[in-house]
Design an enzyme around this catalytic site. Structure first.
Site, PDB file in Angstrom:
ATOM      1  CE  LYS A   1      -4.409   0.867  -0.033  1.00 36.64           C
ATOM      2  NZ  LYS A   1      -5.522   0.018  -0.473  1.00 36.64           N
TER       3      LYS A   1
ATOM      4  CG  ASP B   1      -7.334   3.109  -1.058  1.00 39.18           C
ATOM      5  OD1 ASP B   1      -7.741   1.942  -1.048  1.00 39.18           O
ATOM      6  OD2 ASP B   1      -7.496   3.876  -0.092  1.00 39.18           O
TER       7      ASP B   1
HETATM    8  P1  NDP Z   1     -13.053   7.431  -3.038  1.00 40.99           P
HETATM    9  O1  NDP Z   1     -12.006   8.457  -2.859  1.00 40.99           O
HETATM   10  O2  NDP Z   1     -13.610   7.211  -4.389  1.00 40.99           O
HETATM   11  O3  NDP Z   1     -14.277   7.716  -2.046  1.00 40.99           O
HETATM   12  C1  NDP Z   1     -14.071   7.791  -0.675  1.00 40.99           C
HETATM   13  C2  NDP Z   1     -15.386   8.148  -0.010  1.00 40.99           C
HETATM   14  O4  NDP Z   1     -15.241   8.011   1.397  1.00 40.99           O
HETATM   15  C3  NDP Z   1     -15.828   9.571  -0.260  1.00 40.99           C
HETATM   16  O5  NDP Z   1     -17.218   9.623  -0.253  1.00 40.99           O
HETATM   17  C4  NDP Z   1     -15.252  10.307   0.936  1.00 40.99           C
HETATM   18  O6  NDP Z   1     -15.919  11.515   1.265  1.00 40.99           O
HETATM   19  C5  NDP Z   1     -15.485   9.267   2.013  1.00 40.99           C
HETATM   20  N1  NDP Z   1     -14.533   9.464   3.113  1.00 40.99           N
HETATM   21  C6  NDP Z   1     -13.179   9.561   3.024  1.00 40.99           C
HETATM   22  N2  NDP Z   1     -12.643   9.779   4.237  1.00 40.99           N
HETATM   23  C7  NDP Z   1     -13.687   9.817   5.089  1.00 40.99           C
HETATM   24  C8  NDP Z   1     -13.787  10.010   6.483  1.00 40.99           C
HETATM   25  N3  NDP Z   1     -12.705  10.205   7.234  1.00 40.99           N
HETATM   26  N4  NDP Z   1     -15.040   9.965   7.043  1.00 40.99           N
HETATM   27  C9  NDP Z   1     -16.148   9.788   6.280  1.00 40.99           C
HETATM   28  N5  NDP Z   1     -16.108   9.602   4.946  1.00 40.99           N
HETATM   29  C10 NDP Z   1     -14.898   9.615   4.370  1.00 40.99           C
HETATM   30  O7  NDP Z   1     -12.432   6.074  -2.456  1.00 40.99           O
HETATM   31  P2  NDP Z   1     -12.875   4.565  -2.736  1.00 40.99           P
HETATM   32  O8  NDP Z   1     -14.340   4.495  -2.942  1.00 40.99           O
HETATM   33  O9  NDP Z   1     -11.965   4.022  -3.755  1.00 40.99           O
HETATM   34  O10 NDP Z   1     -12.482   3.879  -1.356  1.00 40.99           O
HETATM   35  C11 NDP Z   1     -13.410   3.719  -0.284  1.00 40.99           C
HETATM   36  C12 NDP Z   1     -12.932   2.620   0.639  1.00 40.99           C
HETATM   37  O11 NDP Z   1     -12.848   1.390  -0.098  1.00 40.99           O
HETATM   38  C13 NDP Z   1     -11.551   2.793   1.253  1.00 40.99           C
HETATM   39  O12 NDP Z   1     -11.531   2.183   2.533  1.00 40.99           O
HETATM   40  C14 NDP Z   1     -10.632   2.009   0.314  1.00 40.99           C
HETATM   41  O13 NDP Z   1      -9.454   1.596   0.949  1.00 40.99           O
HETATM   42  C15 NDP Z   1     -11.540   0.823   0.012  1.00 40.99           C
HETATM   43  N6  NDP Z   1     -11.242   0.071  -1.197  1.00 40.99           N
HETATM   44  C16 NDP Z   1     -11.141   0.674  -2.413  1.00 40.99           C
HETATM   45  C17 NDP Z   1     -10.904  -0.087  -3.544  1.00 40.99           C
HETATM   46  C18 NDP Z   1     -10.874   0.508  -4.911  1.00 40.99           C
HETATM   47  O14 NDP Z   1     -10.734  -0.272  -5.880  1.00 40.99           O
HETATM   48  N7  NDP Z   1     -11.023   1.805  -5.078  1.00 40.99           N
HETATM   49  C19 NDP Z   1     -10.682  -1.527  -3.462  1.00 40.99           C
HETATM   50  C20 NDP Z   1     -10.905  -2.094  -2.136  1.00 40.99           C
HETATM   51  C21 NDP Z   1     -11.144  -1.293  -1.056  1.00 40.99           C
HETATM   52  P3  NDP Z   1     -15.270  12.959   0.854  1.00 40.99           P
HETATM   53  O15 NDP Z   1     -15.525  13.082  -0.612  1.00 40.99           O
HETATM   54  O16 NDP Z   1     -16.013  13.941   1.685  1.00 40.99           O
HETATM   55  O17 NDP Z   1     -13.824  12.876   1.190  1.00 40.99           O
HETATM   56  O1  2IT Z   2      -7.761  -1.809  -1.107  1.00 37.36           O
HETATM   57  C1  2IT Z   2      -7.671  -2.258  -2.275  1.00 37.36           C
HETATM   58  O2  2IT Z   2      -7.807  -3.468  -2.518  1.00 37.36           O
HETATM   59  C2  2IT Z   2      -7.427  -1.311  -3.359  1.00 37.36           C
HETATM   60  N1  2IT Z   2      -7.362  -0.115  -3.114  1.00 37.36           N
HETATM   61  C3  2IT Z   2      -7.194  -1.815  -4.764  1.00 37.36           C
HETATM   62  C4  2IT Z   2      -5.798  -2.319  -4.941  1.00 37.36           C
HETATM   63  C5  2IT Z   2      -5.399  -2.660  -6.359  1.00 37.36           C
HETATM   64  O3  2IT Z   2      -4.194  -2.893  -6.533  1.00 37.36           O
HETATM   65  O4  2IT Z   2      -6.228  -2.706  -7.273  1.00 37.36           O
END
Ligand code: NDP
Ligand code: 2IT
Length: 449
Positions: free
Chosen positions: A130, A170
């Site tokens: 990460k 992420d």
């Molecule tokens: P994005 O940046 O697309 O979206 C993040 C969302 O979470 C936004 O709505 C943001 O709000 C909100 N957020 C961020 N920080 C906080 C906080 N401290 N309190 C409340 N809301 C918060 O990220 P992703 O959708 O990609 O990621 C979301 C989660 O999923 C994370 O935990 C990430 O690690 C996990 N994840 C992502 C993957 C991916 O492929 N993208 C894969 C697997 C897991 P705001 O706009 O106000 O900041």
């Molecule tokens: O938490 C996760 O699994 C991710 N942010 C995606 C990682 C990746 O390499 O696609």
């Protein structure tokens, strides 16, 4: 629990306090697996004598670097960048990058540790990593984002490569940032290589990578519901977050016949009793893509309520899907969900439930899926993107979606196999044991030196 590590620590806490002081998120992630994998380690003298646990909780390599870049006022700003290459036993390091002011070594170590198990569960050859930066993109111009990405890659390119480490997105790192990062890597190295995943379709990205995490979450949920002879049809769902994972989870839940009642961001949540639809989701995506916006404007446009400063867990629903960030769902929220009769909790984010909330979910008579299993669809399709880059042959969306469904179903089956106890499936236990076995076996086979 007594604990015997080489230095003679009595408890896991003592060990982690000594080896990783001031890293609460990392301690939490390790504590969540230890009870499940300890019996496996104790039963296998090879794991014990090879000191597998102590090795597993120490990243193989961590790099930290200075990022200096010019903002729109021509001022020089300084941020910190990191890459934690946690475990490379089963393949090149692989995992996302996060740009958020909360990024620090503890957060990245917890994410890299979880990623190691998650990647093993996908069945694809990917180690865990990460990275990211404490850079806050909120309110920044597109030009500032590009200059920041250029400066970040100026440092990061030394440590990554298609056979070394393949980062992805992420929080706050999506298609735009991956495009800028890929451009920077190509200009610096003069190499067109599959060194990042989540790329645009015109330069080596995979169909369905954008959708994969959120869709995968709902495919996993459908598998869990099947074990209760149930489906998502007619179920109400509360979802937190409004980014990549949340909006695609919402889209798929609706396609499967569910009613999605909420989304949230770091300022609050919207409750739409009529339920979201495709038009509303697309509006959310376009609105949130504008720098520094909140969801407050949703209720002005579509009705429903906006509640400031709270998560959506007080809204009664059959299913809860935390898809925003770590520790966003605490013990009180967990109690509220359980009191309101929630049937399933599925973690789209990484470690969104606090330790106390998770322990309530695991012991309640509900379906509970931990993030490392439920959100593995994103990195799984990243793995497919790597294969497509290797063979220089893109796959079509239908094939990737089919592969994604198959992978989620296999992860579900692995959780059932290793997590069934007294006729009940403990998905967290199953995911921890299945992930651990694969990585530990590989570490054992490769010896030390
Ligand atoms: P994005 O940046 O697309 O979206 C993040 C969302 O979470 C936004 O709505 C943001 O709000 C909100 N957020 C961020 N920080 C906080 C906080 N401290 N309190 C409340 N809301 C918060 O990220 P992703 O959708 O990609 O990621 C979301 C989660 O999923 C994370 O935990 C990430 O690690 C996990 N994840 C992502 C993957 C991916 O492929 N993208 C894969 C697997 C897991 P705001 O706009 O106000 O900041
Ligand atoms: O938490 C996760 O699994 C991710 N942010 C995606 C990682 C990746 O390499 O696609």
């Amino acid at each position: 629990m007594t604990f015997s590590l080489s230095d003679g620590f009595d408890s896991l806490e003592d060990f982690l306090d000594a080896r990783a002081p001031n890293e609460p998120e990392f301690h939490q992630a390790v504590s969540e697996v230890i009870d499940d994998i300890k019996p496996i380690m104790d039963a296998n003298s090879d794991f014990k004598s090879a000191n597998i646990f102590e090795r597993l909780v120490e990243p193989e390599r961590t790099v930290s670097f200075r990022i200096t870049w010019l903002n729109d006022k021509n001022e020089i700003e300084v941020n910190r960048g990191y890459r934690v290459q946690f475990n490379g036993a089963i393949g090149p390091y692989k995992g996302g990058q996060r740009f958020h002011p909360s990024v620090n070594p503890s957060v990245l170590k917890f994410l890299g540790f979880e990623q190691t198990f998650k990647n093993a569960l996908t069945g694809l050859p990917m180690g865990g990593a990460k990275g990211g930066s404490d850079f806050d993109p909120s309110g920044r111009s597109d030009q500032e984002i590009m200059r920041f990405c250029n400066a970040y890659m100026q440092q990061l390119h030394h440590y990554i490569g298609p056979d070394i480490d393949i980062p992805a997105g992420d929080i706050n790192v999506g298609a735009r940032e991956i495009g800028y990062l890929f451009g920077a890597y190509r200009r610096i190295t003069n190499r067109f290589q599959g060194v990042l995943t989540g790329k645009g379709l015109s330069f080596g990205g995979s169909e369905m990578r954008t959708e994969a995490t959120g869709f995968g979450v709902m495919y996993f949920l459908a598998e869990m519901m099947k074990t209760h002879d149930d489906t998502l049809e007619g179920k109400s769902v509360v979802i937190s977050g409004s980014g990549n994972v949340a909006t695609h989870a919402a889209e798929k839940a609706i396609a499967m016949g569910a009613k999605v009642l909420t989304l949230s961001d770091s300022s609050g949540f919207i409750h739409d009793p009529d339920g979201l639809d495709q038009e509303k989701i697309e509006w959310v995506r376009a609105h949130k893509a504008k720098s520094g916006t909140t969801l407050a404007a949703y209720s002005e446009k579509f009705g429903g309520d906006w509640t400031k400063g709270k998560g959506p867990w007080g809204v009664q629903a059959d299913i809860a899907a935390p898809c925003a960030t770590q520790n966003e769902l605490d013990e009180d929220s967990a109690k509220t969900l359980l009191d309101n009769g929630v049937l399933a909790v599925i973690e789209g984010a990484n470690m969104p439930s606090t330790a106390a909330a998770k322990s309530l979910f695991r012991s309640a008579d509900i379906l509970f899926a931990p993030g490392k299993a439920a959100n593995a669809g994103g990195v799984a399709v990243s793995g497919l993107e790597i294969s497509q880059n290797r063979t220089r042959r893109p796959s079509d969306a239908e094939d990737v979606d089919k592969d994604l469904q198959e992978i989620m179903s296999k992860i579900h089956a692995a959780c059932v196999e290793d997590g069934t106890r007294d006729g009940r499936i403990d998905y967290a236990k199953g995911a921890n044991i299945a992930g651990f076995r694969k990585v530990a076996d590989a570490m054992l086979s490769q010896g030390v030196g």
